[in-house]
Design an enzyme around this catalytic site. Structure first.
Site, PDB file in Angstrom:
ATOM      1  N   PHE A 129       0.863  -1.188   0.000  1.00 51.21           N
ATOM      2  CA  PHE A 129       0.000   0.000   0.000  1.00 51.21           C
ATOM      3  C   PHE A 129       0.892   1.228   0.000  1.00 51.21           C
ATOM      4  CE2 PHE A 129      -2.411   3.513   1.779  1.00 51.21           C
ATOM      5  CZ  PHE A 129      -3.546   3.481   0.994  1.00 51.21           C
ATOM      6  N   ASP A 216       9.136   2.678   1.920  1.00 49.19           N
ATOM      7  CA  ASP A 216       7.926   3.387   2.348  1.00 49.19           C
ATOM      8  C   ASP A 216       7.728   3.113   3.836  1.00 49.19           C
ATOM      9  OD1 ASP A 216       5.409   4.232   3.039  1.00 49.19           O
ATOM     10  OD2 ASP A 216       4.426   3.512   1.218  1.00 49.19           O
ATOM     11  N   LYS A 246       2.722   9.398   8.688  1.00 52.46           N
ATOM     12  CA  LYS A 246       1.708   9.218   9.730  1.00 52.46           C
ATOM     13  C   LYS A 246       2.090   9.752  11.107  1.00 52.46           C
ATOM     14  CE  LYS A 246      -1.211   5.696   7.689  1.00 52.46           C
ATOM     15  NZ  LYS A 246      -0.733   5.118   6.431  1.00 52.46           N
TER      16      LYS A 246
HETATM   17  C1  LIG Z   1      -0.977   5.389   5.075  1.00 51.97           C
HETATM   18  C2  LIG Z   1       0.059   4.959   4.115  1.00 51.97           C
HETATM   19  C3  LIG Z   1       0.275   5.646   2.908  1.00 51.97           C
HETATM   20  C4  LIG Z   1      -0.586   6.804   2.466  1.00 51.97           C
HETATM   21  O1  LIG Z   1      -0.514   7.893   3.315  1.00 51.97           O
HETATM   22  P1  LIG Z   1      -1.641   9.054   3.207  1.00 51.97           P
HETATM   23  O2  LIG Z   1      -1.208  10.058   4.219  1.00 51.97           O
HETATM   24  O3  LIG Z   1      -2.963   8.425   3.492  1.00 51.97           O
HETATM   25  O4  LIG Z   1      -1.567   9.583   1.813  1.00 51.97           O
HETATM   26  C5  LIG Z   1       1.294   5.201   2.092  1.00 51.97           C
HETATM   27  N1  LIG Z   1       2.061   4.158   2.427  1.00 51.97           N
HETATM   28  C6  LIG Z   1       1.894   3.482   3.570  1.00 51.97           C
HETATM   29  C7  LIG Z   1       2.802   2.344   3.902  1.00 51.97           C
HETATM   30  C8  LIG Z   1       0.879   3.846   4.442  1.00 51.97           C
HETATM   31  O5  LIG Z   1       0.686   3.140   5.566  1.00 51.97           O
END
Ligand SMILES: *Cc1c(COP(=O)(O)O)cnc(C)c1O
Length: 395
Positions: A129, A216, A246
């Site tokens: 994701f 990521d 986050k």
């Molecule tokens: C939450 C998340 C995203 C996206 O972040 P947003 O602030 O919702 O755009 C991307 N990569 C990972 C691994 C995430 O957990």
């Protein structure tokens, strides 16, 4: 509560939270919940942490926003702090995780073009994701959420997660790969923890091929995994690019794309930007978060609590056949069941506990790093009992 003036993209929301303090939130009827989601790994310091609140008050009184036409002292301070703590050279600040990943994807594209590839490719993983913008959605390994949004940007090749040989195979078939983008632990995909040396093996492959290793860490960073960045669990390992978001602002929108070496020199004046990104308010929040993680020893605490919570859950759920696996790193925990279990969210709420289910059948726990021992035990007991009842396991 659901006004028709909102698009219906979040489905039916049945709980209205109006206040938070520490590890608890209150609904509009005054009922209190222990928060084991923390705004989806955002409020690592708990809700309304005084250090963050104080920094926000101070900055709101002083200067909220100027744009990136001007120097922003808090942005420079936060960049210096993060560079020192991460081993990375420099960074770009965004407002969200997806935007931080967009920056990473653009870096990889530029890196590829510099190397003579007109259409450079990035290897991404099944179950990944990376966000909901078009490019990050294309990078995301979930066809369900890609449905209906074609045409998606090209330039991504997919491999199974935790399978370096599969990436090697892609390398043999494509001579225009320039980067690998991967989560150190897959969050939304179901809390998948790879083999301990997965990142090192990818690092070695990227070095050998001249690719960028891009991590990521939007969900895994900011102490949640038991290190500030999850890659720091592997001594001496550094990515070329790492994104986070986050937990960095404890609720104030902020993201960052950090780069090192060749990747740190790719953006030159005019090649990327953001109106809000790195504004004084968001950066003050980021600085307060880093200060507090350090002064309250919360990163070490996350490692300790994560191990404890995992052990307590294992004990609670030993012999429960409905449980396929309990896994995680630090306070990023997943309990995979043998069946869909979205109902557990409501059942936990009836016990005044907020949890989350991801990937259909994985109970996901992302509590604040400020959890007490007693709260940790309460989560293990409540979740353990609910899963036993739900899975019809003998207690
Ligand atoms: C939450 C998340 C995203 C996206 O972040 P947003 O602030 O919702 O755009 C991307 N990569 C990972 C691994 C995430 O957990």
């Amino acid at each position: 509560m659901a006004t028709p003036a909102l698009m219906q993209n979040y489905g039916n929301r049945t709980l209205t939270l109006v206040r938070g303090e520490g590890n608890y939130v209150w609904d509009d009827a005054g009922r209190r919940y222990l928060d084991a989601i923390a705004g989806i790994a955002v409020c690592g310091l708990g809700h309304c942490h005084p250090a963050v609140t104080e920094a926000l008050h101070d900055q709101a009184r002083t200067l909220l926003h100027t744009s990136n036409l001007y120097n922003i002292p808090a942005q420079e301070q936060l960049a210096d702090r993060l560079a020192g703590l991460s081993g990375m050279d420099n960074m770009f600040f965004s407002n969200s995780g997806a935007e931080a990943n967009e920056a990473a994807i653009k870096l990889a594209r530029r890196f590829g073009h510099q190397r003579g590839h007109a259409a450079p490719k990035i290897v991404v993983m099944e179950g990944a994701f990376h966000g909901r913008t078009l490019a990050t959605l294309a990078a995301t390994g979930n066809e369900k959420i890609q449905q209906g949004f074609a045409p998606l940007p090209e330039g991504f090749l997919r491999a199974p997660f935790d399978d370096v040989a599969a990436v090697e195979k892609l390398a043999a078939r494509h001579d225009d790969i320039v980067a690998v983008l991967v989560e150190p632990v897959q969050g939304e995909g179901g809390i998948h923890v790879p083999a301990p040396d997965y990142l090192e093996q990818l690092r070695e492959l990227c070095d050998r091929r001249g690719w960028l290793l891009m991590l990521d860490e939007i969900q895994t960073a900011n102490g949640r995994s038991g290190k500030l960045f999850a890659y720091q669990h592997r001594e001496g390992l550094l990515p070329d690019v790492v994104t986070t978001a986050k937990g960095l602002g404890n609720g104030v929108p902020i993201g960052a794309c950090l780069a090192r070496g060749a990747a740190a020199q790719l953006f030159t004046a005019g090649t990327h930007g953001s109106t809000f990104g790195g504004n004084p308010l968001a950066c003050r929040a980021g600085l307060a978060v880093l200060d507090t993680l350090e002064s309250e020893w919360l990163i070490e605490r996350a490692a300790q609590l994560g191990a404890r919570l995992q052990a307590q859950l294992r004990e609670q759920l030993a012999g429960c056949d409905a449980v396929k696996e309990i896994r995680g790193l630090g306070l990023l925990l997943g309990i995979e069941l043998d069946r869909p279990c979205a109902e557990l969210v409501e059942l936990a709420r009836a016990e005044d506990l907020l949890i989350n289910v991801t990937a259909g059948n994985v109970v996901r726990l992302l509590p604040p790093l400020t959890l007490t021992d007693a709260e940790c035990e309460r989560i293990a007991n409540t979740v353990g009992t609910l899963i036993q009842q739900f899975g019809r396991c003998a207690a």
